[in-house]
Design an enzyme around this catalytic site. Structure first.
Site, PDB file in Angstrom:
ATOM      1  CG  HIS A 154      33.231  37.898  48.842  1.00  0.00           C
ATOM      2  ND1 HIS A 154      32.191  38.422  48.109  1.00  0.00           N
ATOM      3  CD2 HIS A 154      33.729  36.875  48.105  1.00  0.00           C
ATOM      4  CE1 HIS A 154      32.058  37.754  46.974  1.00  0.00           C
ATOM      5  NE2 HIS A 154      32.974  36.794  46.950  1.00  0.00           N
ATOM      6  CB  CYS A 170      34.245  33.680  46.616  1.00  0.00           C
ATOM      7  SG  CYS A 170      35.973  34.045  46.248  1.00  0.00           S
TER       8      CYS A 170
END
Length: 194
Positions: A154, A170
């Site tokens: 992301h 992440c």
């Protein structure tokens, strides 16, 4: 090729623990110097590099210890991007597929994230997508066996984190870079994280 780029490309060779899919020579994509738009090191700006020609075109490979994400664009070629990865105890490793793609994604911290850092408790009900959202402009949701892993590739509101192990697992990218990747990658794309 400048000396720094050459040394950086050698730094990702298997002798230093990285997978052996990479070759040592970068392809010059431009004679122009990197235009510094973000507070990141030059090597973390997108760059076309050589990889072994047997890698699946379209696949994504992340070398966490080097903070690089590779999107294989043609036999023997990949776009390399800088990423931030999970803190040591939170690094995701393994194989997955892009199971979902979202523009300006909403965000909800996991119970484990709240337990590790109570400041996230105020977002327990979620945070809508937008420029202040920690997932940034785009998110690729990683799935294994049809199930969401809670790991994302992301964007970020903290571009200076690129090149560091700081996330809750992440893989963060500069917003401009994740938008470029998002536009090239379909749902079902295989992702391998080392």
């Amino acid at each position: 090729m400048n000396r720094r780029a050459l040394l950086t490309s050698f730094a990702i060779l298997p002798a230093l623990g990285a997978p052996s899919f990479l070759a040592a020579q970068e392809i010059e994509t431009s004679s122009e110097p990197v235009q510094k738009k973000w507070p990141i090191a030059d090597q973390f700006y997108p760059r076309e590099v050589r990889v072994k020609p047997n890698l699946a075109v379209g696949s994504i490979i992340v070398v966490s210890d080097k903070f690089f994400l590779y999107h294989v664009t043609a036999p023997g070629k990949a776009m390399r991007y800088g990423v931030a990865v999970g803190k040591n105890e939170l690094k995701f490793r393994g194989q997955a597929v892009v199971g979902r793609k979202v523009e300006w994604p909403s965000w909800k911290p996991t119970p484990e994230m709240i337990e590790r850092d109570p400041k996230y408790a105020k977002y327990a009900d979620g945070m809508p997508g937008g420029p202040q959202n920690p997932l940034g402009a785009r998110a690729l949701y990683l799935y294994q066996n049809g199930r969401d892993t809670a790991i994302r590739i992301h964007g970020t509101t903290a571009p200076s984190s690129i090149g560091h192990a700081v996330s809750n697992g992440c893989l963060r990218m500069v917003n401009d870079h994740v938008i470029a990747l998002f536009d090239q990658v379909p749902v079902g794309t295989p992702v391998t994280v080392y």
